[in-house]
Design a protein around this motif. Structure first.
Motif, PDB file in Angstrom:
ATOM      1  N   ALA A 268       0.814  -1.218   0.000  1.00  0.00           N
ATOM      2  CA  ALA A 268       0.000   0.000   0.000  1.00  0.00           C
ATOM      3  C   ALA A 268       0.846   1.266   0.000  1.00  0.00           C
ATOM      4  O   ALA A 268       0.295   2.376  -0.079  1.00  0.00           O
ATOM      5  CB  ALA A 268      -0.931   0.006   1.206  1.00  0.00           C
TER       6      ALA A 268
ATOM      7  N   ALA B  65      -3.764   1.291  -4.783  1.00  0.00           N
ATOM      8  CA  ALA B  65      -3.748   0.337  -3.670  1.00  0.00           C
ATOM      9  C   ALA B  65      -4.721  -0.806  -3.912  1.00  0.00           C
ATOM     10  O   ALA B  65      -4.446  -1.961  -3.572  1.00  0.00           O
ATOM     11  CB  ALA B  65      -4.095   1.057  -2.362  1.00  0.00           C
TER      12      ALA B  65
ATOM     13  N   VAL C 162      -5.553   4.392   1.633  1.00  0.00           N
ATOM     14  CA  VAL C 162      -4.393   5.201   2.022  1.00  0.00           C
ATOM     15  C   VAL C 162      -4.773   6.676   1.983  1.00  0.00           C
ATOM     16  O   VAL C 162      -5.779   7.069   1.400  1.00  0.00           O
ATOM     17  CB  VAL C 162      -3.206   4.954   1.070  1.00  0.00           C
ATOM     18  CG1 VAL C 162      -2.743   3.514   1.134  1.00  0.00           C
ATOM     19  CG2 VAL C 162      -3.556   5.341  -0.371  1.00  0.00           C
TER      20      VAL C 162
ATOM     21  N   ASN D   8      -5.519   5.591  -4.094  1.00  0.00           N
ATOM     22  CA  ASN D   8      -6.362   4.511  -3.570  1.00  0.00           C
ATOM     23  C   ASN D   8      -6.697   3.479  -4.635  1.00  0.00           C
ATOM     24  O   ASN D   8      -6.774   2.284  -4.337  1.00  0.00           O
ATOM     25  CB  ASN D   8      -7.640   5.097  -2.958  1.00  0.00           C
ATOM     26  CG  ASN D   8      -7.444   5.568  -1.534  1.00  0.00           C
ATOM     27  OD1 ASN D   8      -7.446   4.771  -0.598  1.00  0.00           O
ATOM     28  ND2 ASN D   8      -7.232   6.855  -1.363  1.00  0.00           N
TER      29      ASN D   8
ATOM     30  N   GLY E   1      -3.157  -3.661  -1.652  1.00  0.00           N
ATOM     31  CA  GLY E   1      -3.105  -2.767  -0.500  1.00  0.00           C
ATOM     32  C   GLY E   1      -4.443  -2.590   0.185  1.00  0.00           C
ATOM     33  O   GLY E   1      -5.298  -3.478   0.180  1.00  0.00           O
TER      34      GLY E   1
ATOM     35  N   PRO F 250       0.609   3.541  -4.668  1.00  0.00           N
ATOM     36  CA  PRO F 250      -0.073   4.794  -4.310  1.00  0.00           C
ATOM     37  C   PRO F 250       0.859   6.004  -4.280  1.00  0.00           C
ATOM     38  O   PRO F 250       0.466   7.098  -4.708  1.00  0.00           O
ATOM     39  CB  PRO F 250      -0.630   4.491  -2.907  1.00  0.00           C
ATOM     40  CG  PRO F 250      -0.863   3.019  -2.911  1.00  0.00           C
ATOM     41  CD  PRO F 250       0.295   2.465  -3.692  1.00  0.00           C
TER      42      PRO F 250
END
Length: 578
Positions: free
Chosen positions: A58, A317, A325, A314, A322, A62
């Motif tokens: 993550a 992610a 975030v 995001n 992920g 990102p």
């Protein structure tokens, strides 16, 4: 077209001016932030209820995507404590930790958050985040910090516990207190104490030993790494995992994989509201940090483009293993202090984390989970600020009520209830305050052309003229208030023959307020009282000209309040209603 592209791709702007000095500064910042992010990413994955590698994943794609689409030169994007807690709370109600369904739900949450943020950015709706007042945000973050720290006590004690609210967590801890692993307790307390000391005492110690300020600062930021190395070596060398100490275990050696979020309608429906909450909280935290850091270098950020940058992060992610975030406060400050010049520093950080994901993950096999818990506790306790209760109590009791309700509901009911209550109370308080606008009766300050509140200043008034200064825009929630106030003032048995509404503070008049003004005009006309307007702003006047109000106005429109005073109280008496 190039200008439009630069709006949506800020990298085309700062990238043209990128030079060797910027590269050098960005690389130094990237090395420092990478060192800090490795243990932090693992810790926040633990907080979100996901495998440790998810935290590193993550923090790679990102960061790169934000570097392309974001406008902040120093914001570092990745997992943060509050968003990780919100993720665990939302996903934990759908699937069990450790299952494939849990991981898929986390990916879906990131996907929905990314889509929502990008939609807000493209339609330039960033102002919606303003419905969360600062006191409410402070209250929510304080309560979240307490919840996060409490949730990590199970790792410090080495017991199994669960729960999403403070009472649930405490009861679960008490039920399992007999399972406490004292070796884990020693590791957890030692790591926590060391990390607290690093924050407060390491830098002064290093400076007293003759180390330069920059190197001392770098060493302080790298303190958590020292705790990770020491406890990992202890767990490996002493075989503590055989004595019940829970360790991270095997972490895959790989770059972030390509993953697909779940798209079933039922899953999307269950996660939609949590995704919106995470998006708004994440954006507010991120844009606050970005604006603070940008102001220090006289730079500016575009909040709507920030929404697009965070949305892209995001989405990255969601498709690389992920979870949701946002821009983190601690890592962004470290990035800024380390000298980051451009978002490229984030991209270099992503490269460093990718190398760590491929080459260094075997080194954390024996890392005790108690150490990661200590890292989280020390980080989030700095967010806890009960002084906001004292400040709001002293300044505004309504704000205090909103903060107290947010804190209590977050702790006792859950994070979603806390956020919902905070947003709802913020909106209700705004409506309540503006539904009773401050309307002051004013008079002339002797020897001047200024008008002030008759209750606060020694001013001249005229028995035939009532002058009211309206200190708020007029809209559906407060239009009737002005009607009732005028009705009461003119019906007091006085010889009022003219009313002047001073509109210097009125920025807008909506249709409901327009109808109220028409009603006021009709009533005053029936009473033989003239209605006049003064100091009407241009945009408001433009709107009023498109209506019938001015055609039927039972009085005049004056450029200034003093002009109205001179005409209505002057020697050539024109007090009769028209």
């Amino acid at each position: 077209m190039p200008a439009r592209l630069r709006r949506y791709l800020p990298i085309l702007d700062w990238g043209r001016r990128y030079d060797r000095d910027a590269f050098s500064n960005d690389m130094i910042a990237a090395v420092i932030v990478t060192i800090m992010l490795i243990p932090q990413s693992l810790a926040y994955a633990l907080l979100a209820g996901l495998p440790p590698e998810a935290g590193i994943y993550a923090s790679i794609a990102p960061i790169i995507l934000y570097a392309i689409f974001g406008t902040s030169r120093a914001l570092a994007v990745g997992p943060v404590a509050v968003v990780s807690l919100l993720t665990a709370s939302a996903v934990g109600q759908i699937a069990t930790q450790g299952t494939a369904g849990y991981a898929v739900a986390a990916l879906t949450l990131a996907l929905l958050s990314g889509v929502f943020l990008m939609a807000l950015g493209f339609f330039r709706l960033g102002f919606l985040a303003n419905f969360l007042s600062h006191p409410v945000i402070a209250g929510f973050i304080t309560a979240s910090g307490i919840l996060i720290a409490t949730s990590q006590l199970k790792h410090i004690l080495g017991v199994s516990a669960d729960g999403h609210t403070l009472p649930e967590m405490l009861m679960s801890l008490l039920e399992h207190i007999g399972e406490t692993n004292w070796i884990t307790v020693v590791i957890g307390l030692a790591a926590t104490g060391f990390l607290f000391w690093v924050r407060k005492g390491l830098k002064p110690l290093l400076r007293s030993m003759g180390l330069g300020p920059k190197m001392a600062d770098v060493a302080t930021k790298a303190g958590p790494v020292a705790a990770v190395v020491a406890t990992t070596l202890a767990a490996w060398g002493l075989g503590l995992d055989g004595h019940g100490v829970k360790i991270v275990g095997e972490v895959p050696q790989s770059l972030p994989p390509f993953t697909l979020p779940g798209l079933s309608p039922s899953l999307l429906q269950q996660l939609l509201v949590p995704a919106i909450v995470i998006s708004i909280i994440g954006f507010v935290e991120s844009v606050s940090v970005a604006q603070t850091l940008a102001a220090k270098k006289r730079q500016k950020i575009d909040p709507d483009q920030e929404l697009i940058g965070l949305g892209a992060a995001n989405l990255g992610a969601a498709f690389t293993g992920g979870f949701p975030v946002t821009g983190g406060f601690s890592r962004s400050v470290v990035n800024f202090d380390a000298g980051a010049e451009t978002p490229a520093a984030g991209a270099y950080t992503a490269v460093g984390l990718a190398i760590a994901a491929v080459a260094l993950t075997p080194l954390v096999h024996y890392l005790p989970k108690a150490t990661l818990a200590a890292t989280i506790i020390v980080a989030v306790l700095s967010l806890v600020d009960f002084s906001i209760l004292k400040k709001t109590w002293a300044y505004n009791r309504a704000d205090f009520l909103a903060v107290a309700a947010t804190i209590l509901l977050t702790l006792l009911v859950g994070v979603e209830a806390g956020v919902g209550a905070g947003v709802g109370l913020s909106i209700l308080l705004h409506l309540f305050k503006t539904s009773r606008p401050h309307v002051a009766e004013v008079g002339l300050v002797p020897g001047t052309e200024h008008f002030r509140n008759i209750l606060r200043h020694d001013v001249e008034t005229h028995p035939d003229v009532v002058m009211l200064r309206v200190d708020e825009s007029l809209y559906f929630a407060n239009a009737r208030f002005l009607e009732d106030l005028l009705q009461a003032r003119v019906s007091e048995g006085t010889a009022v023959r003219n009313v002047v509404l001073m509109f210097s503070a009125v920025n807008d008049v909506d249709f409901s307020a327009l109808e109220s003004l028409e009603t006021i005009n009709t009533r005053l006309c029936d009473m033989g009282v003239g209605l006049h307007l003064a100091e009407v702003k241009g945009p408001v006047m433009d709107k009023l000209r498109s209506t019938h109000l001015l055609e039927h106005l039972n009085g005049e429109i004056f450029l200034s309040q003093y002009q109205a005073w001179r005409k209505l109280t002057g020697p050539q008496d024109r007090l009769a209603a028209q």
